[in-house]
Design a protein around this motif. Sequence first.
Motif, short mmCIF file in Angstrom:
data_model
loop_
_atom_site.label_atom_id
_atom_site.label_comp_id
_atom_site.label_asym_id
_atom_site.label_seq_id
_atom_site.Cartn_x
_atom_site.Cartn_y
_atom_site.Cartn_z
N GLY A 314 0.82 -1.21 0.00
CA GLY A 314 0.00 0.00 0.00
C GLY A 314 0.85 1.26 0.00
O GLY A 314 0.52 2.24 -0.68
N TYR A 315 1.95 1.23 0.73
CA TYR A 315 2.85 2.38 0.76
C TYR A 315 3.48 2.62 -0.60
O TYR A 315 3.57 3.76 -1.06
N ILE A 446 8.24 10.17 1.90
CA ILE A 446 7.54 10.30 0.63
C ILE A 446 7.21 11.76 0.33
O ILE A 446 7.16 12.17 -0.85
N CYS A 447 7.01 12.58 1.37
CA CYS A 447 6.82 14.03 1.14
C CYS A 447 8.09 14.65 0.57
O CYS A 447 8.03 15.52 -0.31
N LEU A 448 9.24 14.20 1.06
CA LEU A 448 10.52 14.69 0.54
C LEU A 448 10.70 14.28 -0.92
O LEU A 448 11.09 15.11 -1.76
N VAL A 449 10.37 13.04 -1.24
CA VAL A 449 10.47 12.57 -2.62
C VAL A 449 9.50 13.35 -3.51
O VAL A 449 9.84 13.73 -4.64
N ALA A 450 8.29 13.62 -3.01
CA ALA A 450 7.31 14.38 -3.79
C ALA A 450 7.80 15.80 -4.06
O ALA A 450 7.59 16.34 -5.15
N PHE A 451 8.44 16.41 -3.07
CA PHE A 451 8.99 17.76 -3.25
C PHE A 451 10.06 17.76 -4.34
O PHE A 451 10.07 18.65 -5.20
N ILE A 452 10.94 16.78 -4.30
CA ILE A 452 11.98 16.67 -5.33
C ILE A 452 11.34 16.45 -6.70
O ILE A 452 11.72 17.08 -7.70
N GLY A 453 10.34 15.56 -6.74
CA GLY A 453 9.65 15.31 -8.01
C GLY A 453 8.96 16.54 -8.55
O GLY A 453 8.96 16.79 -9.77
N PHE A 454 8.35 17.33 -7.64
CA PHE A 454 7.68 18.56 -8.05
C PHE A 454 8.67 19.55 -8.68
O PHE A 454 8.37 20.15 -9.72
N PHE A 483 13.37 5.14 -5.47
CA PHE A 483 13.27 5.35 -4.02
C PHE A 483 12.82 4.07 -3.31
O PHE A 483 13.45 3.61 -2.35
N PHE A 484 11.72 3.48 -3.78
CA PHE A 484 11.18 2.31 -3.11
C PHE A 484 12.12 1.10 -3.23
O PHE A 484 12.28 0.34 -2.27
N PHE A 489 14.18 -3.07 -0.98
CA PHE A 489 14.34 -4.34 -1.68
C PHE A 489 15.02 -5.41 -0.83
O PHE A 489 14.89 -6.60 -1.10
N ARG A 490 15.72 -5.02 0.24
CA ARG A 490 16.37 -5.99 1.11
C ARG A 490 15.46 -6.46 2.26
O ARG A 490 15.84 -7.40 2.98
#
Length: 505
Positions: A314-315, A446-454, A483-484, A489-490
């Motif tokens: 879900g994440y 995920i907010c940090l990743v979204a900011f970078i993506g934006f 990111f995910f 993955f480990r």
Amino acid sequence: MNTESRTSNVKRNVLWGLAGTLSLAIASFAVRTVFVYALGVEYLGVNGLFTNVLAVLSFSELGIGAAINYALYKPISEGDQEKIKALMAFFKNAYRVIAVVVAVLGLALIPLLGYLVNTDISMSEIRMYYLVFLFNTVSSYFVIYKATYVNAIQKSYLVSNVDTLGTLVSYIAQTVAIVVSRSFLIYLLTSSVVLLTKNILMAFYFNRRFPVLKEKSSEKIDPKTRKTLWRNVKALVIHKIGDVSVHQTDNIIVSVAINTTTVGLLSNYTLITSLVRKMTNAVFDAFAASFGNLVAEDNLERRESVFDEFDLFGYILNGTVFVCCVSLVQPFVGLWLGQDLQLDKLTVFLLFLSVFLEGQTATVYQLKVADGRFKEDQWVAFFQAVVNLVISIIAAHFIGLPGVFAGTIVQRMIVVYVRPHIVYKYVFQKSTRRYYFRFFLRTLLICLVAFIGFKIAAALTVQLSVFSLAIAAFTSLLLSMLFFFCMYFRTKEFKALANRLRGRK
């Protein structure tokens, strides 16, 4: 039901659910485009407002719907046909009562429409449009219980297929109606005819496919089952009040506090959030019945292990959608409808953050319902409703549209705390501390990743075009995947989930 069978049903339900959602996404954007250019944003605002108003009036439905699924788990797994028929007869009558209640409440609301609608459209037209919306809502209750049974036996893809086909036909007919008549009333009446036809055909199809739906029961529900059902329904109706205060009151607040035209602008974004919810719900609803079987059959360690897998899934799903929406929705709307129909950036971020938080609690909710934990947090819904409405109205007065979603997010944090506490206490029988830490860490990341993506997407779409938007979309998706993969993955949950999806578990 064994693990292999559960996994097979989940895969089938997910694939058909997503296929239907994607088909509807394309069609809905086509209809919306024609609607905006032919009828204007003001009528779009009326459409969005009345959709919310009728959803508020339908608050009682969720109590019955979730209670049906829970009550049917055991007789379906045991093959108790007489018990199933008795339950379905009970639910049929319950939905008829709901239809009457919603119709009466809907008619009683007509004198108050002038306080809700803030537009230049005449009230005589507004009342006529509202009555069509009310008819569509009430008529659907006479067949919906059949679809709930199909969901309970883990064949939700059949419901998804019927809904998809019916909605596609409706979209085509509505588009033709708009182009030919340029009339909002004809647009609504066309939808009513198609919806009514779809419901009749769906009832006929399900009756033939599942004869138990039309067979009369030779027994009645025993007093113990009836008592349990009503207790769960009452608890879930109270839950629905909190749900309604979050999902179905925003347009009403915006219409009253700002204007109905702004509801139209917001509707273009909520069309996207609606599609996002349908996509994620298609996934989580597909394994809802599997959770029911899991709770009934497996031990505590097994429950938590599977929960952690789906929580990570879900994440990944909600996080990817969140990053892509925050990065791409603004340039997409600008390219699709023009920059004059865009909302401000803060509103867009808060809107999709709210959707992300909702999605992140879906796994917890499904397991809570599957375990029959309906009453433990029933009164929290009232607190949610008060918090959401008070903060949204006050904040909207001071900062405008972003304030509405600030209230939604604050209210949602109550659910983030309470539901996991119930699941870990009663289902896993352990502390919630690890879950809370994991949840908030994941949200911050995920907010940090979204900011970078934006920021990346904004740089790529300075010269806005289909090509630049496509490049930005590819970049946002790649950023999320990297990111995910790098972060998880480990982990044993990621490996177990990968094996499950490959059919090895």
